[in-house]
Motif scaffolding. Sequence first.
Motif, PDB file in Angstrom:
ATOM      1  N   LEU A  21     -77.302  11.832  41.514  1.00 36.99           N
ATOM      2  CA  LEU A  21     -77.887  11.460  40.231  1.00 36.99           C
ATOM      3  C   LEU A  21     -76.958  10.480  39.524  1.00 36.99           C
ATOM      4  CD1 LEU A  21     -78.918  15.017  39.005  1.00 36.99           C
ATOM      5  CD2 LEU A  21     -80.491  13.251  39.810  1.00 36.99           C
ATOM      6  N   THR A  22     -77.538   9.566  38.774  1.00 37.29           N
ATOM      7  CA  THR A  22     -76.758   8.634  37.964  1.00 37.29           C
ATOM      8  C   THR A  22     -76.832   9.066  36.513  1.00 37.29           C
ATOM      9  OG1 THR A  22     -77.260   6.827  39.500  1.00 37.29           O
ATOM     10  CG2 THR A  22     -76.422   6.222  37.333  1.00 37.29           C
ATOM     11  N   TRP A  23     -75.662   9.192  35.874  1.00 37.92           N
ATOM     12  CA  TRP A  23     -75.598   9.751  34.524  1.00 37.92           C
ATOM     13  C   TRP A  23     -76.492   9.010  33.538  1.00 37.92           C
ATOM     14  CZ3 TRP A  23     -74.090  14.008  32.147  1.00 37.92           C
ATOM     15  CH2 TRP A  23     -73.877  13.987  30.767  1.00 37.92           C
ATOM     16  N   LYS A  24     -76.417   7.712  33.485  1.00 42.52           N
ATOM     17  CA  LYS A  24     -77.183   6.955  32.492  1.00 42.52           C
ATOM     18  C   LYS A  24     -78.666   6.876  32.832  1.00 42.52           C
ATOM     19  CE  LYS A  24     -73.781   5.545  29.749  1.00 42.52           C
ATOM     20  NZ  LYS A  24     -73.716   5.853  28.300  1.00 42.52           N
ATOM     21  N   ASN A  25     -79.007   6.930  34.127  1.00 47.56           N
ATOM     22  CA  ASN A  25     -80.395   6.719  34.537  1.00 47.56           C
ATOM     23  C   ASN A  25     -81.189   8.010  34.693  1.00 47.56           C
ATOM     24  OD1 ASN A  25     -79.748   4.053  34.627  1.00 47.56           O
ATOM     25  ND2 ASN A  25     -80.199   3.752  36.790  1.00 47.56           N
ATOM     26  N   ASP A  26     -80.570   9.016  35.328  1.00 48.18           N
ATOM     27  CA  ASP A  26     -81.313  10.200  35.763  1.00 48.18           C
ATOM     28  C   ASP A  26     -81.051  11.433  34.917  1.00 48.18           C
ATOM     29  OD1 ASP A  26     -82.189   8.681  38.011  1.00 48.18           O
ATOM     30  OD2 ASP A  26     -80.270   9.084  38.982  1.00 48.18           O
ATOM     31  N   VAL A  27     -80.206  11.312  33.896  1.00 42.36           N
ATOM     32  CA  VAL A  27     -79.824  12.468  33.088  1.00 42.36           C
ATOM     33  C   VAL A  27     -80.156  12.185  31.625  1.00 42.36           C
ATOM     34  CG1 VAL A  27     -77.939  13.964  32.389  1.00 42.36           C
ATOM     35  CG2 VAL A  27     -77.968  13.030  34.712  1.00 42.36           C
ATOM     36  N   ASP A  28     -81.005  13.014  31.041  1.00 40.02           N
ATOM     37  CA  ASP A  28     -81.282  12.971  29.603  1.00 40.02           C
ATOM     38  C   ASP A  28     -80.484  14.069  28.919  1.00 40.02           C
ATOM     39  OD1 ASP A  28     -83.091  10.880  29.877  1.00 40.02           O
ATOM     40  OD2 ASP A  28     -84.790  12.244  30.195  1.00 40.02           O
TER      41      ASP A  28
ATOM     42  N   GLU B 185     -67.801   7.922  31.417  1.00 44.84           N
ATOM     43  CA  GLU B 185     -68.919   7.675  30.508  1.00 44.84           C
ATOM     44  C   GLU B 185     -70.161   7.252  31.270  1.00 44.84           C
ATOM     45  OE1 GLU B 185     -68.400   4.473  27.845  1.00 44.84           O
ATOM     46  OE2 GLU B 185     -67.556   3.104  29.317  1.00 44.84           O
ATOM     47  N   ASN B 186     -70.016   7.057  32.562  1.00 40.86           N
ATOM     48  CA  ASN B 186     -71.135   6.736  33.430  1.00 40.86           C
ATOM     49  C   ASN B 186     -70.694   7.028  34.854  1.00 40.86           C
ATOM     50  OD1 ASN B 186     -73.616   5.916  34.323  1.00 40.86           O
ATOM     51  ND2 ASN B 186     -73.328   3.737  33.916  1.00 40.86           N
ATOM     52  N   GLY B 187     -71.613   6.966  35.792  1.00 40.58           N
ATOM     53  CA  GLY B 187     -71.237   7.157  37.182  1.00 40.58           C
ATOM     54  C   GLY B 187     -72.183   8.093  37.898  1.00 40.58           C
TER      55      GLY B 187
ATOM     56  N   TYR C 141     -82.817   4.160  30.186  1.00 42.08           N
ATOM     57  CA  TYR C 141     -81.423   3.811  30.425  1.00 42.08           C
ATOM     58  C   TYR C 141     -80.663   3.772  29.113  1.00 42.08           C
ATOM     59  CZ  TYR C 141     -77.306   1.208  31.881  1.00 42.08           C
ATOM     60  OH  TYR C 141     -76.015   0.820  32.119  1.00 42.08           O
ATOM     61  N   ARG C 142     -79.572   4.531  29.024  1.00 42.03           N
ATOM     62  CA  ARG C 142     -78.720   4.519  27.845  1.00 42.03           C
ATOM     63  C   ARG C 142     -77.671   3.431  28.029  1.00 42.03           C
ATOM     64  NH1 ARG C 142     -78.735   9.691  29.299  1.00 42.03           N
ATOM     65  NH2 ARG C 142     -76.503   9.795  29.704  1.00 42.03           N
TER      66      ARG C 142
END
Length: 323
Positions: free
Chosen positions: A59-66, A88-90, A120-121
């Motif tokens: 999973l990608t933190w900014k894309n797949d995690v709310d 802060e991302n990754g 995307y955040r």
Amino acid sequence: FEKGRGYLVSYQNEDNVAEFKGNLNYLAEGESHQIDLNHYPENILAQFNLIGNPFAFDLTWKNDVDINNVYDGFATLDAINGGYVYKENGTIKAGEGFMVRTNETGNNYIRFTKASRRSYRAESNSINIIASNNKGSDNVIIRFDDEVKSGFPKLANFNERLANIYVKEENVNYGILNFNTAIDEIPLYFDAKEMGTYTLTFDVKGDYENLYLLDKMTGEKVNLLLENEYSFIANSNDDTERFIIKMDNSQQAINNSHFVYVSGEELIINAEGTIQIIDMMGRVVITEEYHNGSINIGELNNAAFIVRCVNEKEVRTQKIVVL
């Protein structure tokens, strides 16, 4: 096994094998999986929640995690070095555990999503500073985003010999912390657990007109827009408030002013205390307890050295170059 719940399994040796049977957790397009989190406003450390990626894919933190009422950043365990890596991302790997921090009371959750159009955040301007030596590494992220509040406090490393680098707010040490974009300078703290040579590595994201690192112990000033590394010698007795990140090009007064200078084969000393001369490998090559104002350095090789003066009140250091 329940969906989204983690389990620990111990085994005595590598010949024992744990076998898990069942269906892999899967997210179809448009589906989501939510994990509710705890928040304890009276205890900052109790605001941390250990969760994991329950799926068989990364999973990608900014894309797949709310996230909701959760700080926008996380930490993963560095099992090799015995510390934590602040991000802060990754990417969060399949089955990987990570720490998040809730920052408000009520309706705290993290939600894994798989949508055709992902939300995307955007990343803020940031500086990731990694401090490393032969014992391992530690890092701190300085963020510049007026919309982000609070921060991600430092977690206690399992490896007690691992040096710590951090920023502070109200006497709390942070691994990730947001600062106002109008700030001019930021104190940067470094806590060495033992004497040695350390290297700071800088990963700078965003646009900056000026960006400098000041070493208050040596007086050195590093342009972080041109250089991405800085090496130095540190000891466990050093003042932890050693560095300053400056956002402009003004001159900075150094608390530890120069107290030695080289004159021919003599090191002239304007300080009281035990003098140590240390090479760039961290080895003490000369120690003089009673120096009478000068030390002969004619036998030293042409190189850079650190001069350390230790007395009952303070420890002062200065870099010299012997030619």
